[in-house]
Scaffold this active site. Sequence first.
Site, mmCIF file in Angstrom:
data_model
loop_
_atom_site.group_PDB
_atom_site.id
_atom_site.type_symbol
_atom_site.label_atom_id
_atom_site.label_comp_id
_atom_site.label_asym_id
_atom_site.label_seq_id
_atom_site.Cartn_x
_atom_site.Cartn_y
_atom_site.Cartn_z
ATOM 1 N N HIS A 137 0.796 -1.224 0.000
ATOM 2 C CA HIS A 137 0.000 0.000 0.000
ATOM 3 C C HIS A 137 0.831 1.279 0.000
ATOM 4 C CE1 HIS A 137 1.220 -0.093 4.154
ATOM 5 N NE2 HIS A 137 0.678 1.092 4.363
ATOM 6 N N HIS A 152 1.393 6.983 -0.124
ATOM 7 C CA HIS A 152 0.694 6.075 0.786
ATOM 8 C C HIS A 152 -0.764 5.956 0.333
ATOM 9 C CE1 HIS A 152 -1.253 4.585 4.422
ATOM 10 N NE2 HIS A 152 -0.062 4.283 4.918
#
Length: 231
Positions: A137, A152
Site C-alpha cells: 500500500h 501512501h
Amino acid sequence: MLLVINSFYEQGVIFNCLDNIGRCRADVIISTIRRMEFPMCHGWSLDLSSQSSFEMKLYERWKYYMFGWSKKKTTTAIDALDIVAPIKGEVVSLENVPDPAFSTKAMGEGVAIIPSEGKVTAPFAGKIVLVMEKSKHALMLEHESGVQALIHIGINTVSLKGNGFTLRVSTGDEVKAGQLLLEFDIAVIEQAGLPIITPIIIPDGQEIITRVEILDGASASEATPIMRIHL
C-alpha cells in the site's frame, strides 16, 4: 512515559516526530504505531518524555537505512524539483486526511489526492528505495538529487494485507517519470470501509531541501505539478 518500539515504523513517524518533539504528541505516535505493519528490528525502548534518552546510534542507523538523510546535497545542478501528481484525482490539503500522522504533518509536508483511478505512476525519474512488500500500500522514491517522496495509498489500508493492490516495481528498481508503479482497486478499499484519500509526503529531515512549495490546483493528471521542492 516509556514506549517499547517493536520495529522501525514503515514510514518513519516515530523518529520524525522525535526530531520535532516539541510539536508532536505522544498519543499521535502511539496510535499510528499500533495500526501499522512492523517488518523489522525488535526490542528497542524509547522514553517519549525526553529526547535526550533517545538512542542516537539507532536513530542514525535508521535514517541511513530508510531514507539516507545523512547525505548532503549532491552535485546535481538543479535548484528545484517539481513533483507531478502520481495519481489522477482531486488534490486536497493534508488537513483533510483522517489520520493525525498525516494531517498534523508529523511526517512531513505534502498534499493528498482523492483518486479517480487506481494507478500510481512515478512523479519523477529515480529509484524505488522502499516498497511495503506484504501490504503493497505504500512506496518511496528517490530522485537523483537525493529528494525522497512517499506515496501512501488510502488510510489504514495496511489492514487489507495486500488485497486489492498489485505492485509493478520492487525495492531497488530504477524508474522513469510516468512509469506505472502500483495498481489498486478503489472498490476493494471502499468496501472495506477505508478512506481512499492518498497522502503524498516529502518526509521531514532531508538536509538537501530548503523549502516545500505546495502548488495550487483542484484536479490532478499525471502531468500536473502538485509540489515544488526547493533545494
